[in-house]
Design an enzyme around this catalytic site. Structure first.
Site, PDB file in Angstrom:
ATOM      1  CG  HIS A 243      -1.906  -1.024   1.374  1.00  0.00           C
ATOM      2  ND1 HIS A 243      -2.931  -1.188   0.485  1.00  0.00           N
ATOM      3  CD2 HIS A 243      -2.083  -1.983   2.319  1.00  0.00           C
ATOM      4  CE1 HIS A 243      -3.702  -2.195   0.873  1.00  0.00           C
ATOM      5  NE2 HIS A 243      -3.196  -2.691   1.987  1.00  0.00           N
TER       6      HIS A 243
HETATM    7  C1  BDR Z   1      -3.570   1.503   4.696  1.00  0.00           C
HETATM    8  O1  BDR Z   1      -4.010   1.242   6.018  1.00  0.00           O
HETATM    9  C2  BDR Z   1      -2.927   0.960   6.854  1.00  0.00           C
HETATM   10  O2  BDR Z   1      -3.195  -0.154   7.641  1.00  0.00           O
HETATM   11  C3  BDR Z   1      -1.717   0.798   5.971  1.00  0.00           C
HETATM   12  O3  BDR Z   1      -0.552   1.291   6.626  1.00  0.00           O
HETATM   13  C4  BDR Z   1      -2.057   1.592   4.752  1.00  0.00           C
HETATM   14  O4  BDR Z   1      -1.668   2.944   4.902  1.00  0.00           O
HETATM   15  C5  BDR Z   1      -4.123   0.427   3.781  1.00  0.00           C
HETATM   16  O5  BDR Z   1      -5.515   0.436   3.814  1.00  0.00           O
END
Ligand code: BDR
Ligand code: CA
Length: 311
Positions: A243
């Protein structure tokens, strides 16, 4: 040409930590001017500590300020994501205690001061956590928009649906009111939503290639990615998406991504769609909503950047 100046507003977080490591490695392309932290994946004290840990791991303890931002979301009750990041936020990966303190400046004051000073030479803000700090900075000092050339965000979802509810992605769900304010601020934005990050799953073989680079930072990045994979497998039965690192790769290699222009609405009314992002695709939109990524290219770029720690 002047290097891009970036501020990273984050909630480390396993994947935030890998994003920070990648950004620090890419120092020929971008300067990380500062880091602000938000409550999100874990409590605010822990995201601050984790940002300090990664800054030192990257060898940048004395140069780059790390500033604690807001301790919680604007209006909603706090929500965390220990299931995906472990109780410390960095999975089961053990790091030396950070020695360099956080800056005394509040993260929101740091954003206001730094972005005001950046008028004429605007900076890029990368947000990989809930958007609380930026929303507060915009409320306190709307003129900071002239110190921003763009905002690059990991957050939201359209066709993929949510990862924390059927509709909502975690960063937006954790502070939808803040996200709504940021999407309204008019600064050009690029969005790495689940629509694109779900195309970027890290295989065990790829984690092995990062580990094989051998530097302390590369081994740590491999440990963080492996921990992410383990936790995601327990929860969702698949490997973890890249992500947050995708924001840094999109800055370094925009050619690896494709998207559509949009205006983005956030559902802030209580109900099953709370925290949902709805892109209205239109040519004159100020948001570039990425829809496609070259997964091998993104991984190779990240590997190439992390390889620099050994040089
Ligand atoms: C996002 O949510 C967090 O848990 C991760 O770090 C990322 O930024 C993904 O949905
Ligand atoms: Ca994050």
């Amino acid at each position: 040409m002047r290097k891009r100046q970036i501020i990273i507003d984050c909630d480390p977080g396993l994947d935030d930590a890998v994003a920070l490591l990648t950004a620090f490695a890419a120092s020929d392309m971008m300067d990380v001017a500062g880091i602000t932290t938000a409550a999100g994946n874990v409590r605010a004290e822990l995201t601050l500590r984790n940002a300090r840990i990664i800054r030192e791991l990257a060898g940048r303890g004395r140069e780059v300020p790390v500033c604690a931002g807001a301790p919680g979301p604007l209006l909603r009750d706090p929500v965390t994501a220990e299931d995906f990041h472990g109780t410390t936020g960095l999975g089961n990966v053990v790091f030396p205690k950070p020695r360099v303190r956080a800056s005394r400046a509040h993260g929101v004051n740091y954003l206001v001061r730094t972005l005001r000073a950046a008028r004429g030479q605007p900076m890029t803000l990368v947000v990989t956590g809930p958007m609380t700090n930026l929303a507060l900075a915009l409320a306190m000092a709307p003129d900071i928009v002239s110190g921003l050339d763009e905002i690059v965000v990991m957050g939201g979802a359209d066709v993929e649906g949510g990862n924390i509810t059927p509709y909502a992605e975690f960063n937006v769900f954790a502070d939808p009111h803040a996200a709504a304010a940021v999407f309204r601020c008019g600064v050009p934005m690029r969005v790495l939503s689940l629509d694109v990050t779900h195309q970027l799953l890290t295989s065990d073989e790829q984690v092995g290639r990062i580990r094989a680079l051998g530097s302390t930072q590369a081994v740590a990045a491999a440990d963080l990615l492996a921990a992410s994979n383990r936790l995601e497998e327990n929860e969702k039965g698949r490997h973890a998406p890249l992500h947050d690192p995708s924001t840094i790769i999109a800055l370094l290699r925009p050619d690896l991504f494709e998207g559509r222009k949009a205006e983005v609405k956030v559902i802030t009314e209580e109900g099953e769609e709370f925290g949902r992002t709805i892109p209205d695709y239109r040519e004159d939109g100020h948001v570039l909503w990425y829809t496609q990524a070259d997964a091998d290219g993104v991984f190779s770029e990240m590997l190439g950047q992390i390889a620099r720690y050994g040089e």
